[in-house]
Design a protein around this motif. Structure first.
Motif, PDB file in Angstrom:
ATOM      1  N   ARG A  85       0.837  -1.202   0.000  1.00 35.70           N
ATOM      2  CA  ARG A  85       0.000   0.000   0.000  1.00 35.70           C
ATOM      3  C   ARG A  85       0.874   1.254   0.000  1.00 35.70           C
ATOM      4  O   ARG A  85       0.633   2.213  -0.732  1.00 35.70           O
ATOM      5  N   ALA A  86       1.910   1.233   0.835  1.00 34.83           N
ATOM      6  CA  ALA A  86       2.814   2.379   0.872  1.00 34.83           C
ATOM      7  C   ALA A  86       3.448   2.599  -0.502  1.00 34.83           C
ATOM      8  O   ALA A  86       3.581   3.726  -0.970  1.00 34.83           O
ATOM      9  N   ALA A  87       3.813   1.506  -1.153  1.00 41.92           N
ATOM     10  CA  ALA A  87       4.508   1.620  -2.441  1.00 41.92           C
ATOM     11  C   ALA A  87       3.596   2.183  -3.529  1.00 41.92           C
ATOM     12  O   ALA A  87       3.993   3.103  -4.258  1.00 41.92           O
ATOM     13  N   VAL A  88       2.394   1.652  -3.643  1.00 41.82           N
ATOM     14  CA  VAL A  88       1.537   2.149  -4.738  1.00 41.82           C
ATOM     15  C   VAL A  88       1.131   3.601  -4.489  1.00 41.82           C
ATOM     16  O   VAL A  88       1.006   4.394  -5.425  1.00 41.82           O
ATOM     17  N   LEU A 135       7.771   6.799   1.700  1.00 40.48           N
ATOM     18  CA  LEU A 135       6.772   5.740   1.746  1.00 40.48           C
ATOM     19  C   LEU A 135       6.084   5.731   3.109  1.00 40.48           C
ATOM     20  O   LEU A 135       6.759   5.712   4.140  1.00 40.48           O
ATOM     21  N   ARG A 136       4.771   5.722   3.093  1.00 40.52           N
ATOM     22  CA  ARG A 136       4.006   5.768   4.337  1.00 40.52           C
ATOM     23  C   ARG A 136       3.072   4.575   4.409  1.00 40.52           C
ATOM     24  O   ARG A 136       2.170   4.442   3.594  1.00 40.52           O
ATOM     25  N   GLN A 137       3.281   3.722   5.404  1.00 37.39           N
ATOM     26  CA  GLN A 137       2.388   2.561   5.525  1.00 37.39           C
ATOM     27  C   GLN A 137       1.051   2.996   6.137  1.00 37.39           C
ATOM     28  O   GLN A 137       0.996   3.983   6.871  1.00 37.39           O
ATOM     29  N   PRO A 138      -0.019   2.245   5.834  1.00 36.63           N
ATOM     30  CA  PRO A 138      -1.348   2.760   6.154  1.00 36.63           C
ATOM     31  C   PRO A 138      -1.874   2.466   7.560  1.00 36.63           C
ATOM     32  O   PRO A 138      -2.919   2.983   7.922  1.00 36.63           O
ATOM     33  N   ILE A 139      -1.193   1.640   8.360  1.00 33.53           N
ATOM     34  CA  ILE A 139      -1.768   1.314   9.675  1.00 33.53           C
ATOM     35  C   ILE A 139      -1.085   2.160  10.738  1.00 33.53           C
ATOM     36  O   ILE A 139      -0.023   1.826  11.267  1.00 33.53           O
ATOM     37  N   HIS A 140      -1.709   3.297  10.992  1.00 35.80           N
ATOM     38  CA  HIS A 140      -1.115   4.327  11.847  1.00 35.80           C
ATOM     39  C   HIS A 140      -1.357   4.035  13.311  1.00 35.80           C
ATOM     40  O   HIS A 140      -2.279   4.570  13.908  1.00 35.80           O
ATOM     41  N   ARG A 179      11.181   2.668  12.175  1.00 36.73           N
ATOM     42  CA  ARG A 179      10.186   2.478  13.226  1.00 36.73           C
ATOM     43  C   ARG A 179       8.775   2.801  12.739  1.00 36.73           C
ATOM     44  O   ARG A 179       7.785   2.254  13.252  1.00 36.73           O
ATOM     45  N   ALA A 180       8.662   3.647  11.742  1.00 34.51           N
ATOM     46  CA  ALA A 180       7.337   4.013  11.237  1.00 34.51           C
ATOM     47  C   ALA A 180       6.599   2.814  10.634  1.00 34.51           C
ATOM     48  O   ALA A 180       5.399   2.897  10.373  1.00 34.51           O
ATOM     49  N   LEU A 181       7.304   1.706  10.416  1.00 38.18           N
ATOM     50  CA  LEU A 181       6.602   0.515   9.901  1.00 38.18           C
ATOM     51  C   LEU A 181       5.847  -0.213  11.002  1.00 38.18           C
ATOM     52  O   LEU A 181       5.016  -1.068  10.732  1.00 38.18           O
ATOM     53  N   LEU A 182       6.139   0.099  12.265  1.00 34.01           N
ATOM     54  CA  LEU A 182       5.427  -0.571  13.358  1.00 34.01           C
ATOM     55  C   LEU A 182       4.011  -0.008  13.469  1.00 34.01           C
ATOM     56  O   LEU A 182       3.752   1.124  13.057  1.00 34.01           O
ATOM     57  N   SER A 183       3.121  -0.795  14.065  1.00 28.20           N
ATOM     58  CA  SER A 183       1.767  -0.301  14.294  1.00 28.20           C
ATOM     59  C   SER A 183       1.391  -0.441  15.759  1.00 28.20           C
ATOM     60  O   SER A 183       1.257   0.532  16.468  1.00 28.20           O
ATOM     61  N   GLY A 184       1.221  -1.718  16.204  1.00 25.07           N
ATOM     62  CA  GLY A 184       0.828  -1.932  17.593  1.00 25.07           C
ATOM     63  C   GLY A 184       1.952  -2.535  18.410  1.00 25.07           C
ATOM     64  O   GLY A 184       3.103  -2.619  17.958  1.00 25.07           O
TER      65      GLY A 184
END
Ligand code: PLP
Length: 397
Positions: free
Chosen positions: A103-106, A247-252, A274-279
């Motif tokens: 999702r981040a890539a597209v 690139l920003r992953q969608p699970i904030h 670290r921004a790839l982590l969620s919970g």
């Protein structure tokens, strides 16, 4: 043919087998599905529960648990991925990380409407990309791969264009064992301006990987196959450092926040990986990785690969001698340089032999409709085990 005992006697990694807990299986040929536990893992797990969990309680988070996804990621990166620090993180499952990264890539390639993948990629990869395509109004471009081999650079060159946002393939094909030429496929995809993502589930811990040198943009993989992390062990994600600001992953979630414990009003991503982590990270499930990475580092991935090639080459020799004359076909590359750590044998009716194989203590992997995968994990499998497994199969046929 060389005797399995001679091969074991000459195996420089033979002593590593003693590092694993005993099993009642006489021939475990499914290291590519669930690796065996190390003795050290049992000790580390109980030690963790008693000393760290019971002993430190909530203080454990600031003692270091919060850093584990990153510190373990860096270790994995250096031992097995060819990744410089700050680009690898442990967490979630492979499936969830495929979603987050793809999702981040597209989203980072606005205006491009295509995702390139192949028909024989692992089901979860295909399903997640189907979901993302539906969600973002993109289309999937399917490359028809031969189930006996895998993705070739020429196929990518034909299919990729300036409308392609992302390409996603597996380094080692889960069925055939085909070893893709990552560097060349990346070169072709990058020429068209696409981002490249690789699924390393079937290669990590068995095949040397050079993510930085190969120019990989994003990668995911699991730790419960050749990395022996245990059932449901968390996965890993790699995101090239140059892309981490865009690139920003969608699970904030709060664990990917700049300041998790400020509990502030809006999401602000942490800097870096670290921004790839969620919970909350699955700390308990990361405990075994400490032991496994020590062992892999000591053995060295090049030596592991050498033994892996020897094991699959031996399995192919036995298959040719015993099984092919009984109607079995080999649907894996013959050339070791095109092959990962497992091979697949096919014959209609294999399914009916599974119970008998298990009763005899022989555990291969079965994939519908008629494929038996032979995946001898290099650090825990002897040549004698391969011999026992395939001779049992021969006798049943
Ligand atoms: C094993 C495997 C997976 C598994 O994904 P999970 O989310 O851990 O279930 C994904 N991709 C490939 C290529 C695999 O071999």
């Amino acid at each position: 043919m060389t005797s399995p005992l001679a091969l074991d006697a000459a195996d420089p990694l033979a002593s590593y087998r003693d590092l694993f807990l005993p099993t009642d299986a006489v021939s475990y040929l499914d290291g590519n599905s669930l690796g065996r536990p190390l003795k050290a893992t049992a000790d580390l797990m109980s030690d963790f529960v008693e000393q760290q969990w019971a002993g430190r309680l909530i203080r454990g988070w600031t003692d270091g648990w919060l850093e584990w996804p990153l510190t373990l990621g860096d270790r994995l990166g250096s031992i097995a991925l060819g990744a410089a620090p700050g680009q690898t993180v442990i967490g979630d499952s492979t499936t969830v990380l495929i979603y987050k990264l793809a999702r981040a890539a597209v989203d980072a390639r606005p205006g491009r409407r295509k995702i390139l993948l192949d028909t024989d990629n692992f089901p979860t990869d295909r399903y997640v990309l189907e979901g993302i395509a539906a969600e973002r109004g993109l289309s999937l471009v399917w490359i028809d791969t031969d189930p006996g081999s895998g993705i070739h650079p020429s196929q990518v060159a034909e299919a990729v264009d300036d409308d392609t946002a992302l390409v996603l393939f597996s380094h080692v094909a889960y069925r055939s064992g085909w070893l893709a030429d990552i560097a060349e496929i990346n070169r072709i995809a990058h020429e068209a301006g696409a981002l490249t993502m690789w699924d390393l589930c079937h290669s990590v811990g068995s095949v040397p990987i050079s993510l930085d040198a190969w120019g990989v943009d994003l990668a995911v993989g699991c730790t419960y196959k050749y990395l022996n992390g245990g059932p449901g062990a968390p996965a890993f994600a790699y995101l090239r450092s140059e892309l981490q600001d865009t690139l920003r992953q969608p699970i904030h979630g709060w664990m990917g926040h700049r300041a998790s414990f400020e509990m502030g009003p809006g999401y602000e991503p942490a800097s870096g990986i670290r921004a790839l982590l969620s919970g909350t990270p699955a700390i308990l499930a990361m405990v075994p990785l400490h032991a496994n990475l020590d062992v892999l580092a000591a053995a060295g991935i090049e030596a592991v690969r050498e033994k892996s090639v020897a094991l699959t080459t031996y399995a192919l020799e036995l298959a040719d001698e015993w099984l092919v004359p009984r109607g079995v076909s080999v649907v894996s590359p013959r050339s070791a340089s095109q092959r990962g750590g497992h091979i697949t044998l096919r014959k209609p009716g294999f399914e009916s032999l599974l119970d008998k194989l298990w009763d005899a203590g022989v555990i291969p992997d079965y994939r519908r409709p008629d494929g038996l995968r032979i995946g001898p994990a290099p650090l825990s499998t002897s040549f004698a085990e391969v011999h026992t497994g395939l001779s049992t199969l021969r006798d049943l046929l």
